[in-house]
Design an enzyme around this catalytic site. Structure first.
Site, mmCIF file in Angstrom:
data_model
loop_
_atom_site.group_PDB
_atom_site.id
_atom_site.type_symbol
_atom_site.label_atom_id
_atom_site.label_comp_id
_atom_site.label_asym_id
_atom_site.label_seq_id
_atom_site.Cartn_x
_atom_site.Cartn_y
_atom_site.Cartn_z
ATOM 1 N N GLY A 10 1.324 -15.914 3.856
ATOM 2 C CA GLY A 10 1.871 -15.039 2.801
ATOM 3 C C GLY A 10 1.663 -16.104 1.559
ATOM 4 O O GLY A 10 1.517 -17.352 1.386
ATOM 5 N N SER A 11 1.232 -15.386 0.301
ATOM 6 C CA SER A 11 0.731 -16.112 -0.766
ATOM 7 C C SER A 11 1.207 -15.422 -2.235
ATOM 8 O O SER A 11 0.484 -15.251 -3.195
ATOM 9 C CB SER A 11 -0.764 -16.430 -0.819
ATOM 10 O OG SER A 11 -1.408 -15.068 -0.616
ATOM 11 N N GLY A 12 2.479 -14.632 -2.092
ATOM 12 C CA GLY A 12 2.822 -14.045 -3.287
ATOM 13 C C GLY A 12 3.307 -14.775 -4.405
ATOM 14 O O GLY A 12 3.064 -16.444 -4.412
ATOM 15 N N TRP A 14 6.680 -16.159 -4.283
ATOM 16 C CA TRP A 14 7.156 -17.392 -3.781
ATOM 17 C C TRP A 14 6.305 -17.857 -2.622
ATOM 18 O O TRP A 14 6.519 -19.004 -2.509
ATOM 19 C CB TRP A 14 8.663 -16.544 -3.001
ATOM 20 C CG TRP A 14 9.471 -17.325 -2.329
ATOM 21 C CD1 TRP A 14 10.256 -17.301 -1.127
ATOM 22 C CD2 TRP A 14 9.942 -18.392 -2.900
ATOM 23 N NE1 TRP A 14 10.913 -18.429 -1.006
ATOM 24 C CE2 TRP A 14 11.111 -19.179 -1.939
ATOM 25 C CE3 TRP A 14 10.006 -19.371 -4.090
ATOM 26 C CZ2 TRP A 14 11.624 -20.243 -2.058
ATOM 27 C CZ3 TRP A 14 10.551 -20.640 -4.425
ATOM 28 C CH2 TRP A 14 11.598 -20.918 -3.489
ATOM 29 N N GLY A 15 5.629 -17.095 -2.045
ATOM 30 C CA GLY A 15 4.579 -17.761 -1.029
ATOM 31 C C GLY A 15 3.613 -18.886 -1.603
ATOM 32 O O GLY A 15 3.833 -20.241 -1.078
ATOM 33 N N PHE A 113 5.602 -6.075 5.327
ATOM 34 C CA PHE A 113 4.305 -6.514 5.805
ATOM 35 C C PHE A 113 4.352 -7.148 6.986
ATOM 36 O O PHE A 113 3.458 -7.601 7.747
ATOM 37 C CB PHE A 113 3.348 -7.333 4.742
ATOM 38 C CG PHE A 113 3.448 -6.323 3.446
ATOM 39 C CD1 PHE A 113 2.947 -5.102 3.542
ATOM 40 C CD2 PHE A 113 3.586 -6.858 2.295
ATOM 41 C CE1 PHE A 113 2.928 -4.340 2.270
ATOM 42 C CE2 PHE A 113 3.465 -6.178 1.059
ATOM 43 C CZ PHE A 113 3.117 -4.832 1.047
ATOM 44 N N ALA A 169 11.310 -17.822 -8.173
ATOM 45 C CA ALA A 169 9.972 -18.514 -8.268
ATOM 46 C C ALA A 169 9.536 -19.218 -9.235
ATOM 47 O O ALA A 169 9.225 -20.298 -9.150
ATOM 48 C CB ALA A 169 9.060 -17.758 -7.377
ATOM 49 N N LYS A 270 21.978 -9.872 -0.776
ATOM 50 C CA LYS A 270 22.053 -10.086 -2.172
ATOM 51 C C LYS A 270 21.201 -9.096 -3.001
ATOM 52 O O LYS A 270 21.414 -8.835 -4.226
ATOM 53 C CB LYS A 270 22.107 -11.439 -2.549
ATOM 54 C CG LYS A 270 20.777 -12.058 -2.391
ATOM 55 C CD LYS A 270 19.758 -12.061 -3.580
ATOM 56 C CE LYS A 270 18.350 -12.251 -3.201
ATOM 57 N NZ LYS A 270 17.340 -12.313 -4.163
HETATM 58 P P1 NAD Z 1 5.601 -10.869 -3.749
HETATM 59 O O1 NAD Z 1 6.469 -10.018 -4.494
HETATM 60 O O2 NAD Z 1 4.812 -11.886 -4.892
HETATM 61 O O3 NAD Z 1 4.422 -9.748 -3.038
HETATM 62 C C1 NAD Z 1 3.368 -9.704 -3.251
HETATM 63 C C2 NAD Z 1 2.593 -10.251 -1.795
HETATM 64 O O4 NAD Z 1 2.353 -9.258 -1.102
HETATM 65 C C3 NAD Z 1 1.215 -10.801 -2.269
HETATM 66 O O5 NAD Z 1 0.821 -12.042 -1.831
HETATM 67 C C4 NAD Z 1 0.351 -9.604 -1.790
HETATM 68 O O6 NAD Z 1 -1.025 -9.961 -1.532
HETATM 69 C C5 NAD Z 1 1.069 -9.394 -0.649
HETATM 70 N N1 NAD Z 1 0.437 -8.008 0.221
HETATM 71 C C6 NAD Z 1 0.471 -6.893 -0.613
HETATM 72 N N2 NAD Z 1 -0.001 -6.071 0.446
HETATM 73 C C7 NAD Z 1 0.219 -6.421 1.584
HETATM 74 C C8 NAD Z 1 -0.080 -5.943 2.834
HETATM 75 N N3 NAD Z 1 -0.499 -4.663 3.064
HETATM 76 N N4 NAD Z 1 -0.030 -6.752 3.878
HETATM 77 C C9 NAD Z 1 0.399 -8.044 3.783
HETATM 78 N N5 NAD Z 1 0.631 -8.689 2.471
HETATM 79 C C10 NAD Z 1 0.405 -7.612 1.448
HETATM 80 O O7 NAD Z 1 5.808 -11.933 -2.786
HETATM 81 P P2 NAD Z 1 6.818 -13.081 -2.869
HETATM 82 O O8 NAD Z 1 7.634 -13.186 -4.051
HETATM 83 O O9 NAD Z 1 5.993 -14.139 -2.391
HETATM 84 O O10 NAD Z 1 8.087 -12.533 -1.660
HETATM 85 C C11 NAD Z 1 8.014 -12.745 -0.299
HETATM 86 C C12 NAD Z 1 9.320 -13.243 0.130
HETATM 87 O O11 NAD Z 1 10.127 -13.926 -0.606
HETATM 88 C C13 NAD Z 1 10.205 -11.878 -0.059
HETATM 89 O O12 NAD Z 1 10.836 -11.688 1.063
HETATM 90 C C14 NAD Z 1 11.060 -12.072 -1.182
HETATM 91 O O13 NAD Z 1 12.526 -11.335 -1.317
HETATM 92 C C15 NAD Z 1 11.252 -13.560 -0.907
HETATM 93 N N6 NAD Z 1 11.613 -14.623 -2.378
HETATM 94 C C16 NAD Z 1 11.003 -14.004 -3.554
HETATM 95 C C17 NAD Z 1 11.132 -15.068 -4.357
HETATM 96 C C18 NAD Z 1 10.760 -14.710 -5.922
HETATM 97 O O14 NAD Z 1 11.390 -15.263 -6.976
HETATM 98 N N7 NAD Z 1 9.643 -14.275 -5.977
HETATM 99 C C19 NAD Z 1 12.356 -15.887 -4.440
HETATM 100 C C20 NAD Z 1 12.818 -16.392 -3.273
HETATM 101 C C21 NAD Z 1 12.517 -15.503 -2.101
HETATM 102 P P1 13P Z 2 14.165 -11.316 -6.539
HETATM 103 O O1 13P Z 2 13.163 -10.643 -5.487
HETATM 104 O O2 13P Z 2 14.942 -9.964 -7.188
HETATM 105 O O3 13P Z 2 13.314 -11.714 -7.729
HETATM 106 O O4 13P Z 2 15.024 -12.323 -6.028
HETATM 107 C C1 13P Z 2 14.259 -13.436 -6.182
HETATM 108 C C2 13P Z 2 15.215 -14.383 -5.466
HETATM 109 O O5 13P Z 2 15.443 -14.257 -4.246
HETATM 110 C C3 13P Z 2 15.867 -15.393 -6.029
HETATM 111 O O6 13P Z 2 16.699 -16.376 -5.154
#
Ligand code: NAD
Ligand code: 13P
Length: 416
Positions: A10-12, A14-15, A113, A169, A270
């Site tokens: 994963g590379s979003g 948070w990834g 996903f 993130a 949460k």
């Molecule tokens: P994100 O919200 O940035 O999501 C986008 C990601 O999904 C991208 O990497 C995209 O390429 C991918 N994607 C889109 N379509 C796809 C498909 N069909 N198959 C696979 N991948 C696909 O993601 P994130 O923020 O990295 O979140 C990942 C997890 O981390 C989530 O469960 C989120 O709750 C958790 N999280 C997020 C944060 C934050 O601040 N962003 C913080 C803590 C935890």
């Molecule tokens: P959101 O996905 O609502 O941005 O929450 C991020 C998160 O998990 C912070 O700890």
């Protein structure tokens, strides 16, 4: 002596942030880990516009592959713009290639996903690999509710722990101090519990020739169907020290615990509460209303954990760790679920519409989690026992209004 190879699946937003942390640490602890970190990227085309410092006039507006942009410029321009990634992160569009020969797999992608991803990697990973799930969500099927850490573990025949905390993130990517919680509780026979052989002495743990199926208890105290393969002795033990070395930074403080269910549920539930906080804030009700939402939400989170994972879950994980109350507070202050819910009420549109318009491909977890948790509770006739979770789902579906919240949760406040 082998070193652990690490892959981030994963590379979003948070990834990519976790990849940055991990890659900084594999470099620092290169006695334990291979320096290069694989990061699987769901490939897509990006256009580098004229206003970007990476604009290339000869390429013009021609779309480029996100993986090659990351590998060339060391920045995830779409999901974590403005942050330089360590050059030892290798963006890889092939899932199968990215997980090959890795003994540590970090799952970090939106929960919708993960099923498809696990289907693709099954059979292509090391049998003794171990996982950490950074996913905030729960897996709901007709059979019930399960944690993604366990669901991944069972699907891939590996042990998988969970990382969760008050971790927005963008703040962590900018190296602003935060805490996190990692729950990791492999079976006692696992080599990971034995002393490190890196002092030169023979490892008293299980050797490669002893590889055997290890049975362990799941988060409901039942014997897991998954039979684990022991870590070969030539690898550094995969214990709490090892995971602390992989994730702890001066700006990202790690607390290691054993309560996988509590940590996973805190992160998932949460998100429902953060939507409610956004609703009341968007309605203009201020901080008292938001605090009431957090209080009631925390009670429902603990109740849910105790009711469905009571054999292993600890209330303190919700009330004392970063994965519990701290994440609830930060998410209800500045998380995406909170912000989108707030905007939805202010603009009179749906949360889904705000997500589409504002998040540039990032995904909310709260909306699907609210729906999934509700279908689980509804099937068991328990909706009234969780009035806030139920109200959030009803508001998302348009069956109830934000103005109804005080009455909908009144039984909780009146009865307390
Ligand atoms: P994100 O919200 O940035 O999501 C986008 C990601 O999904 C991208 O990497 C995209 O390429 C991918 N994607 C889109 N379509 C796809 C498909 N069909 N198959 C696979 N991948 C696909 O993601 P994130 O923020 O990295 O979140 C990942 C997890 O981390 C989530 O469960 C989120 O709750 C958790 N999280 C997020 C944060 C934050 O601040 N962003 C913080 C803590 C935890
Ligand atoms: P959101 O996905 O609502 O941005 O929450 C991020 C998160 O998990 C912070 O700890």
């Amino acid at each position: 002596e082998k070193k652990h190879k690490v892959t981030i699946v994963g590379s979003g937003n948070w990834g990519s942030t976790i990849a940055k942390i991990v890659a900084e640490n594999t470099k620092q602890h290169n006695d334990l880990f291979e320096e290069d970190v694989q990061m699987w990227v769901y490939e897509e085309d990006v256009v580098i516009g004229k206003d970007s410092k990476y604009y290339d006039a000869s390429a013009g507006d021609k779309p480029q592959k996100l993986t090659s942009v990351i590998n060339h410029h060391h920045e995830n321009v779409k999901y974590l713009p403005g942050i330089t990634l360590p050059s030892n992160i290798i963006a890889n569009p092939s899932l199968v290639e990215a997980v090959k020969n890795s003994s540590i797999l970090i799952f970090n992608l939106p929960h919708q996903f993960i099923a498809n991803v696990c289907k693709q990697v099954g059979g292509h990973i090391l049998p003794f690999a171990r996982g950490i799930s950074c996913i905030k969500g729960v897996n709901v099927t007709d059979d019930g509710v399960s944690l993604f850490s366990e669901w991944i573990g069972d699907g891939l025949n590996i042990y998988c722990g969970a990382l969760s905390g008050a971790n927005i993130a963008s703040e962590i990517a900018a190296e602003k101090w935060s805490e996190t919680t990692i729950a990791y509780d492999p079976p006692p026979m696992d080599n990971s519990r034995n002393p490190s052989p890196r002092d030169g002495s023979p490892n008293p743990g299980i050797t490669v020739t002893d590889l055997q199926a290890l049975s362990h208890k799941d988060c409901r105290g039942r014997t897991s169907k998954t039979k684990l393969t022991a870590l070969p002795a030539e690898y550094p033990p995969l214990d709490h020290d090892c995971f602390r070395a992989l994730f702890h930074r001066h700006y990202f403080h790690v607390q290691m615990v054993s309560d996988v269910a509590g940590v996973s549920l805190g992160g998932a539930l949460k998100n429902i509460v953060a939507l409610a906080a956004g609703f009341v804030d968007g309605r203009g009700w201020g901080d008292n209303a938001k605090a009431a939402i957090m209080r009631i939400g925390l009670m429902e989170m603990v109740k849910f954990g105790k009711e469905f994972f009571g054999e292993t879950v600890q209330s303190q994980t919700f009330t004392e760790t970063s994965a519990g109350v701290a994440d609830l507070i930060t998410s209800s202050s500045g998380g995406r679920n909170f912000r989108c819910a707030k905007k939805a009420v202010e603009q009179g549109i749906s949360v889904d519409e705000v997500e589409q318009k504002e998040l540039n491909g990032q995904k909310l977890q709260g909306t699907t989690t609210a729906f999934e948790v509700n279908s689980f509770l509804k099937a068991r006739g328990l909706e009234k026992e969780y009035p806030l979770f139920t109200a959030v789902n009803d508001i998302l579906l348009g069956n109830k209004d934000v103005n109804d919240i005080p009455n909908l949760v009144a039984t909780v406040t009146d009865g307390a």
